[in-house]
Design a protein around this motif. Structure first.
Motif: not given
Ligand code: ZN
Length: 128
Positions: A19-24, A38-43
Motif C-alpha cells: 500500500r501507499c507509504p503515506r496514506c496506507g 502515483a497513489c490513487e488515493h492521496c496522489r
Molecule cells: Zn496514498
C-alpha cells in the motif's frame, strides 16, 4: 499510546501489504513488481521510490541460505540420487525467491519514504 499503532498504520505494515507509504490506502504496485506512477488515493508521486537491487539482494541471500542449508542437510542425512535434489530444490528456489520479492520491495519503498532516503546532493553554502 493512542490506539493508532496497529501494523496497518506503520510503514512496515503498509509496505508489506503493498500500500501507499503515506496514506496506507492506495495500491503501490501495478503488476507483480512494477509500480504505479502515483497513489490513487492521496496522489503521492511514486517517482521517489527506487528500491534498486535491494529486494533481489535480500531474496538471494536469505533464499540461498535456506535452500543450500536444506540441500546440505538432506545430502548428509539421506544421500539421495541427484534427481531427487533437482526435484526438491528447483521448486523450492522458485518459492523462496518469487514469493517474498514483492513483500520486500514494498517494505523497502515504505522505509525509504518513512526515512526520506534519497541520493546525496551537493549544496552550495555560499561561504567558500
Ligand atoms: Zn496514498
Amino acid at each position: 499510546m493512542t490506539g493508532q499503532s496497529s501494523s496497518n498504520n506503520l510503514p512496515i505494515g503498509r509496505g508489506l501489504r503493498g500500500r501507499c507509504p503515506r496514506c496506507g490506502e492506495g495500491r503501490l504496485f501495478q503488476g507483480f513488481l512494477s509500480l504505479r506512477s502515483a497513489c490513487e488515493h492521496c496522489r503521492l508521486d511514486y517517482g521517489f521510490a527506487d528500491a534498486g537491487d535491494g529486494p533481489a539482494v535480500f531474496v538471494i541471500l536469505i533464499g540461498g541460505c535456506i535452500v543450500v542449508f536444506a540441500a546440505l542437510i538432506t545430502e548428509i542425512m539421506y544421500q539421495p540420487p541427484y534427481w531427487v535434489h533437482a526435484a526438491l530444490w528447483l521448486p523450492l528456489i522458485l518459492i523462496v525467491t518469487l514469493a517474498p520479492l514483492r513483500l520486500i520491495k514494498g517494505l523497502l519503498i515504505a522505509l525509504q519514504y518513512h526515512h526520506k532516503a534519497a541520493e546525496g546532493r551537493l549544496e552550495y553554502r555560499g561561504d567558500e
